[in-house]
Scaffold this active site. Structure first.
Site, short mmCIF file in Angstrom:
data_model
loop_
_atom_site.label_atom_id
_atom_site.label_comp_id
_atom_site.label_asym_id
_atom_site.label_seq_id
_atom_site.Cartn_x
_atom_site.Cartn_y
_atom_site.Cartn_z
N THR A 130 0.51 13.33 7.17
CA THR A 130 0.45 11.89 7.47
C THR A 130 -0.28 11.10 6.40
O THR A 130 0.10 9.98 6.08
CB THR A 130 -0.23 11.69 8.83
OG1 THR A 130 0.57 12.29 9.85
CG2 THR A 130 -0.43 10.22 9.15
N ILE A 131 -1.31 11.68 5.83
CA ILE A 131 -2.10 10.97 4.82
C ILE A 131 -1.27 10.62 3.59
O ILE A 131 -1.61 9.71 2.84
CB ILE A 131 -3.32 11.83 4.41
CG1 ILE A 131 -4.35 10.97 3.67
CG2 ILE A 131 -2.91 13.06 3.60
CD1 ILE A 131 -5.68 11.68 3.48
#
Length: 330
Positions: free
Chosen positions: A16-17
């Site tokens: 996600t980052i």
């Protein structure tokens, strides 16, 4: 003689980052992730960013995690004071524990990620990266093994769990609490985790591939029918039992029969606390299961027990060695 310090080396995976938005297949590089972190350049910590294994956390393999550990180990040998790994949070608690089992250095090995994508309101990735770099560079964090840093909390890989599917404060250590905090830019370590001799990191990849370990979560009215034939397809089994390590009485003989052929480790499905050893005596109790040959998993949750068991099998440990390792690390 130690070479010139590199400061901190950041190894960027996926997750996600690194997801910039809705574009299919798009991924931010490590340089792009760090460029969006306010205050990072002002830390005064030299930072070298390297991209590795651009895959989501849920697609990582044992072999890839061990490759990352090897990359991190080389960085420390080259003079890095600490290492940060950014990855998806889906498997963060498992990858961190695998790294911790084989990490031989005093230099901090810090894993972090994000619960919200960079384009979302309240994205947590930049703050998590900033805190992780602070911890990786901190003298106070040396000797603590692999650490997970999110939400300004420092967690031991041994204890940390992902406890919520979406909350930015998803990571916690239910049985122990965080080791420390990042407060006003300062790393405050409150506890020191016990460290054990690291397990071999140079695992033969073919043996690792064949060291298949199943996980069976015990449920209401569970007769264990789906465990039939498991000894022919797997080399180990982790059982996530009720509460303190109980199973339905009808399931106990099946587990005992499997334990005669392969290591079977008993854990609790509750998410915190230890299985017991000799408090209850009924069929299917922890005492009954230990008599049938199951190995006590102690405080290890089912996911971490599976990581340890597979690594032990891949390094050639026999049943006695496996029981000793769980007695030490569980």
């Amino acid at each position: 003689m130690r070479e010139r310090a590199l400061g901190v080396v950041l190894l960027a995976l996926g997750g996600t980052i690194s997801v910039p938005g809705q574009a299919r297949g798009a991924r931010l590089s490590g340089a792009e992730i760090t460029a969006a972190v306010p205050g990072l350049a002002e830390l005064g910590v030299p930072l070298e960013v390297r991209d590795v294994h651009a895959v989501p956390g849920g697609s990582l393999t044992f072999a890839q995690v061990l490759d990352v550990v090897a990359d991190a180990s080389r960085a420390v040998a080259e003079g890095a004071d600490g290492v940060v790994v950014t990855q998806g949070t889906d498997t963060l608690e498992e990858t961190a524990f695998l790294a911790d089992l084989v990490w031989p250095h005093d230099a901090p090995f810090v894993l972090t990620g994000a619960m919200r994508q960079p384009a979302m309101a309240g994205a947590d990735g930049p703050a998590n990266v900033l805190a992780a770099v602070r911890v990786a560079a901190a003298r106070e964090a040396r000797g603590a093994g692999a650490l997970v840093v999110l939400n300004d909390e420092v967690h031991a890989a041994r204890w940390v769990r992902k406890t919520h599917s979406t909350n930015p404060a998803a990571f916690a250590s239910p049985s122990a609490g965080p080791l420390g905090h990042v407060v006003e830019g300062r790393v405050r370590m409150l506890l020191t985790p016990p460290r054990h001799e690291p397990l071999p990191a140079d695992v033969d990849r073919e043996r690792l591939e064949t060291a298949r370990v199943a996980l069976h979560v015990v449920t209401l009215d569970d007769d264990g029918a789906r465990l039939d034939g498991l000894e022919a397809t797997h080399r180990g089994l982790v059982v996530a039992g009720f509460g303190v390590g109980h199973v339905p009485d009808v399931l106990a003989p099946r587990l005992g029969a499997l334990a005669a052929h392969l290591p079977v480790v008993l854990t609790s499905r509750t998410g915190s606390g230890s299985v017991l050893r000799h408090t209850y005596e009924a069929p299917g109790s922890e005492t009954d299961l230990r008599r049938r040959g199951l190995i006590d998993g102690g405080f290890l949750d089912p996911y971490k027990a599976r990581v340890l068991l597979r690594l032990l099998l891949a390094t050639g440990a026999g049943r006695d060695g496996i029981a000793e390792a769980f007695a030490l690390r569980g």
